[in-house]
Design a protein around this motif. Structure first.
Motif, PDB file in Angstrom:
ATOM      1  N   MET A 285       0.854  -1.171   0.000  1.00 42.57           N
ATOM      2  CA  MET A 285       0.000   0.000   0.000  1.00 42.57           C
ATOM      3  C   MET A 285       0.903   1.238   0.000  1.00 42.57           C
ATOM      4  SD  MET A 285      -2.655   1.339   2.920  1.00 42.57           S
ATOM      5  CE  MET A 285      -3.964   0.195   2.584  1.00 42.57           C
ATOM      6  N   ALA A 286       0.586   2.174  -0.868  1.00 40.91           N
ATOM      7  CA  ALA A 286       1.353   3.414  -0.950  1.00 40.91           C
ATOM      8  C   ALA A 286       1.055   4.277   0.266  1.00 40.91           C
ATOM      9  CB  ALA A 286       1.001   4.170  -2.223  1.00 40.91           C
ATOM     10  N   LYS A 287       2.055   5.007   0.689  1.00 42.20           N
ATOM     11  CA  LYS A 287       1.887   5.874   1.853  1.00 42.20           C
ATOM     12  C   LYS A 287       1.887   7.324   1.394  1.00 42.20           C
ATOM     13  CE  LYS A 287       3.322   2.766   5.301  1.00 42.20           C
ATOM     14  NZ  LYS A 287       3.442   2.675   6.696  1.00 42.20           N
ATOM     15  N   THR A 288       1.113   8.149   2.080  1.00 44.02           N
ATOM     16  CA  THR A 288       1.020   9.579   1.815  1.00 44.02           C
ATOM     17  C   THR A 288       1.476  10.320   3.044  1.00 44.02           C
ATOM     18  OG1 THR A 288      -0.863   9.269   0.354  1.00 44.02           O
ATOM     19  CG2 THR A 288      -0.552  11.464   1.248  1.00 44.02           C
ATOM     20  N   GLN A 289       2.272  11.335   2.840  1.00 45.11           N
ATOM     21  CA  GLN A 289       2.758  12.127   3.960  1.00 45.11           C
ATOM     22  C   GLN A 289       1.744  13.199   4.308  1.00 45.11           C
ATOM     23  OE1 GLN A 289       6.740  13.581   3.560  1.00 45.11           O
ATOM     24  NE2 GLN A 289       6.522  15.023   5.250  1.00 45.11           N
ATOM     25  N   LEU A 290       1.463  13.325   5.596  1.00 41.32           N
ATOM     26  CA  LEU A 290       0.573  14.357   6.101  1.00 41.32           C
ATOM     27  C   LEU A 290       1.365  15.287   7.009  1.00 41.32           C
ATOM     28  CD1 LEU A 290      -2.443  12.126   7.212  1.00 41.32           C
ATOM     29  CD2 LEU A 290      -2.251  13.454   5.112  1.00 41.32           C
ATOM     30  N   GLY A 291       0.886  16.482   7.171  1.00 34.69           N
ATOM     31  CA  GLY A 291       1.494  17.419   8.102  1.00 34.69           C
ATOM     32  C   GLY A 291       0.422  17.994   9.004  1.00 34.69           C
ATOM     33  N   ALA A 292       0.741  18.094  10.259  1.00 37.65           N
ATOM     34  CA  ALA A 292      -0.224  18.654  11.206  1.00 37.65           C
ATOM     35  C   ALA A 292       0.532  19.395  12.289  1.00 37.65           C
ATOM     36  CB  ALA A 292      -1.074  17.542  11.821  1.00 37.65           C
ATOM     37  N   ARG A 293      -0.031  20.463  12.759  1.00 37.80           N
ATOM     38  CA  ARG A 293       0.556  21.213  13.868  1.00 37.80           C
ATOM     39  C   ARG A 293      -0.252  20.913  15.117  1.00 37.80           C
ATOM     40  NH1 ARG A 293       4.325  24.870  12.273  1.00 37.80           N
ATOM     41  NH2 ARG A 293       4.286  25.451  10.087  1.00 37.80           N
ATOM     42  N   VAL A 294       0.462  20.489  16.150  1.00 39.19           N
ATOM     43  CA  VAL A 294      -0.171  20.205  17.436  1.00 39.19           C
ATOM     44  C   VAL A 294       0.669  20.834  18.530  1.00 39.19           C
ATOM     45  CG1 VAL A 294      -1.244  18.048  16.652  1.00 39.19           C
ATOM     46  CG2 VAL A 294       1.020  17.988  17.685  1.00 39.19           C
ATOM     47  N   ASP A 295       0.065  21.008  19.697  1.00 38.48           N
ATOM     48  CA  ASP A 295       0.808  21.534  20.827  1.00 38.48           C
ATOM     49  C   ASP A 295       1.978  20.608  21.147  1.00 38.48           C
ATOM     50  OD1 ASP A 295      -0.969  23.641  21.136  1.00 38.48           O
ATOM     51  OD2 ASP A 295      -2.191  22.580  22.626  1.00 38.48           O
ATOM     52  N   GLU A 296       3.026  21.175  21.671  1.00 45.26           N
ATOM     53  CA  GLU A 296       4.237  20.414  21.968  1.00 45.26           C
ATOM     54  C   GLU A 296       3.957  19.255  22.921  1.00 45.26           C
ATOM     55  OE1 GLU A 296       8.540  21.274  23.992  1.00 45.26           O
ATOM     56  OE2 GLU A 296       7.688  22.839  22.709  1.00 45.26           O
ATOM     57  N   ASP A 297       3.101  19.481  23.918  1.00 40.70           N
ATOM     58  CA  ASP A 297       2.813  18.407  24.870  1.00 40.70           C
ATOM     59  C   ASP A 297       2.058  17.260  24.202  1.00 40.70           C
ATOM     60  OD1 ASP A 297       0.613  20.166  24.666  1.00 40.70           O
ATOM     61  OD2 ASP A 297      -0.120  19.653  26.660  1.00 40.70           O
ATOM     62  N   VAL A 298       1.209  17.573  23.229  1.00 39.80           N
ATOM     63  CA  VAL A 298       0.496  16.528  22.492  1.00 39.80           C
ATOM     64  C   VAL A 298       1.481  15.736  21.638  1.00 39.80           C
ATOM     65  CG1 VAL A 298      -1.237  16.092  20.701  1.00 39.80           C
ATOM     66  CG2 VAL A 298      -1.688  17.767  22.502  1.00 39.80           C
ATOM     67  N   ALA A 299       2.409  16.433  20.993  1.00 39.38           N
ATOM     68  CA  ALA A 299       3.416  15.762  20.169  1.00 39.38           C
ATOM     69  C   ALA A 299       4.269  14.824  21.018  1.00 39.38           C
ATOM     70  CB  ALA A 299       4.291  16.798  19.468  1.00 39.38           C
ATOM     71  N   GLU A 300       4.690  15.275  22.186  1.00 41.35           N
ATOM     72  CA  GLU A 300       5.506  14.434  23.065  1.00 41.35           C
ATOM     73  C   GLU A 300       4.726  13.229  23.557  1.00 41.35           C
ATOM     74  OE1 GLU A 300       8.787  14.512  23.679  1.00 41.35           O
ATOM     75  OE2 GLU A 300       8.749  16.083  22.151  1.00 41.35           O
ATOM     76  N   LEU A 301       3.475  13.438  23.891  1.00 38.72           N
ATOM     77  CA  LEU A 301       2.634  12.338  24.341  1.00 38.72           C
ATOM     78  C   LEU A 301       2.453  11.312  23.223  1.00 38.72           C
ATOM     79  CD1 LEU A 301       0.920  11.117  26.582  1.00 38.72           C
ATOM     80  CD2 LEU A 301      -0.963  12.555  25.833  1.00 38.72           C
ATOM     81  N   ALA A 302       2.214  11.780  22.008  1.00 40.76           N
ATOM     82  CA  ALA A 302       2.058  10.867  20.865  1.00 40.76           C
ATOM     83  C   ALA A 302       3.335  10.070  20.638  1.00 40.76           C
ATOM     84  CB  ALA A 302       1.691  11.659  19.608  1.00 40.76           C
ATOM     85  N   LYS A 303       4.482  10.721  20.719  1.00 39.82           N
ATOM     86  CA  LYS A 303       5.761  10.017  20.546  1.00 39.82           C
ATOM     87  C   LYS A 303       5.942   8.955  21.615  1.00 39.82           C
ATOM     88  CE  LYS A 303       8.103  13.983  18.507  1.00 39.82           C
ATOM     89  NZ  LYS A 303       9.128  15.013  18.726  1.00 39.82           N
ATOM     90  N   LYS A 304       5.614   9.302  22.854  1.00 34.14           N
ATOM     91  CA  LYS A 304       5.781   8.358  23.955  1.00 34.14           C
ATOM     92  C   LYS A 304       4.840   7.164  23.799  1.00 34.14           C
ATOM     93  CE  LYS A 304       5.794   7.997  29.006  1.00 34.14           C
ATOM     94  NZ  LYS A 304       5.735   6.563  28.863  1.00 34.14           N
TER      95      LYS A 304
END
Length: 79
Positions: free
Chosen positions: A1-20
């Motif tokens: 399946m081909a992948k598509t790159q998306l971009g989104a801006r989120v608060d830094e704490d949300v980004a860190e939580l998602a990474k964790k």
């Protein structure tokens, strides 16, 4: 399946939580977000939340009694 790159801006704490959370599950951020979207779109998340709400409603008395017992036992030791 081909992948598509998306971009989104989120608060830094949300980004860190998602990474964790992704790391905790052994997933890349992209795979973690894809799983969240698929679960949401399939209705899985909504069904899980509904099931949890029903469980809590059905067993609320047990939780209340346990909390009351815990408060009572703490007060008995403090006296």
């Amino acid at each position: 399946m081909a992948k598509t790159q998306l971009g989104a801006r989120v608060d830094e704490d949300v980004a860190e939580l998602a990474k964790k959370r992704a790391a905790d599950m052994g997933l890349s951020i992209g795979d973690y977000l894809a799983r969240l979207v698929q679960d949401d779109a399939s209705g899985l998340r909504a069904r899980a939340v509904d099931a949890a709400a029903r469980f809590l409603a059905e067993h609320q008395m047990v939780f209340d009694e346990a909390e009351d017992a815990q408060r009572t036992s703490r007060g008995a030791r403090a006296a």
